[in-house]
Write an enzyme that holds these catalytic residues in place. Structure first.
Site, short mmCIF file in Angstrom:
data_model
loop_
_atom_site.label_atom_id
_atom_site.label_comp_id
_atom_site.label_asym_id
_atom_site.label_seq_id
_atom_site.Cartn_x
_atom_site.Cartn_y
_atom_site.Cartn_z
CB CYS A 50 -2.02 -2.94 5.04
SG CYS A 50 -3.69 -2.58 4.86
CG ASP A 62 -1.90 -1.23 1.09
OD1 ASP A 62 -2.05 -1.89 0.15
OD2 ASP A 62 -2.79 -1.19 2.12
CE LYS A 120 -3.70 -4.60 0.95
NZ LYS A 120 -4.55 -3.55 1.77
#
Ligand code: VGL
Ligand code: ZN
Length: 218
Positions: free
Chosen positions: A161, A17, A116
């Site tokens: 994450c 991310d 995702k």
């Protein structure tokens, strides 16, 4: 931490991310989040020949957005079908400029990008499984078919994450490392006056995940 010699055939760098939406000026800014770009680029030019990247990639009305739950505010925790869910400001909106990989990242060695959090009713922190813990992203199959056995994870956010990805990676049998200077945490307050960053680090160490800095990698 002692030095770790990278074997480019079986070791892969995982960028979690690294998107402007999680950096100052973005929708869910992580303090100092843009500082991960420089060490990640050095790793991409240095010991690693292969990398994967994840992108948080949410549709409008996503379950993790506080705005989808009337009366709720960002950082509240609610119960959803698969368990507790922290609510966030609207972020990582599909096809928005801030949801792209950070434009300063050297992408030549990024072999695969996994998106995702694309299902409206399931959040996804981990690169491997959505937050229902059963819907797979497919990354495990890709890594296995390509023969990667050690994962070196970095990016945003260390305590969400990156942590959930590292925990799943260790559970799937990979030797798993978190590169701390190439990651930054959100640091929400947690039980016992401890932050989510401290709590996640402990949980990961218990599961065999190792923490190092990019200078340890040669
Ligand atoms: C993340 C909160 C919500 C992360 C993504 O990338 O750590 N955190 N969505
Ligand atoms: Zn998200």
């Amino acid at each position: 931490m002692t030095r770790v010699t990278i074997d480019p055939a079986t070791d892969i760098l995982g960028l979690i991310d690294v998107q402007p939406t999680f950096m100052p000026g973005g929708e869910l800014p992580v303090a100092d989040g843009a500082a991960v770009v420089a060490p990640i680029n050095r790793l991409l030019e240095g010991p690693f020949q292969h990398a994967f990247a994840t992108q948080d990639w949410h549709p409008p009305g996503h379950i993790s957005f506080a705005s989808s739950h009337p009366g709720r505010a960002p950082y509240d925790e609610i119960a959803v079908a698969y368990g507790p869910q922290t609510l966030w400001p609207d972020h990582a909106m599909q096809e928005s400029a801030n949801a792209s990989l950070h434009p300063g990242i050297a992408q030549a060695r990024i072999a695969v990008v996994v998106r995702k959090g694309t299902f409206r009713h399931i959040d996804s922190y981990s690169a491997f499984f959505e937050n229902d813990r059963t819907t797979a992203t497919g990354l495990n199959g890709w890594l296995r078919e390509r023969g990667f056995r050690r994962l070196f994870l970095c990016g945003l956010a260390t305590d969400f994450c990156v942590a959930w990805s590292a925990e799943d990676a260790a559970g799937l049998g990979y030797d798993t490392y978190v590169i701390e200077d190439a990651s930054r945490g959100i640091r929400l307050p947690g039980p016992g006056n401890r932050t989510t960053l401290e709590l996640s680090r402990e949980r990961l160490i218990e599961r065999g995940v190792r923490f190092l800095t990019s200078a340890d990698l040669i």
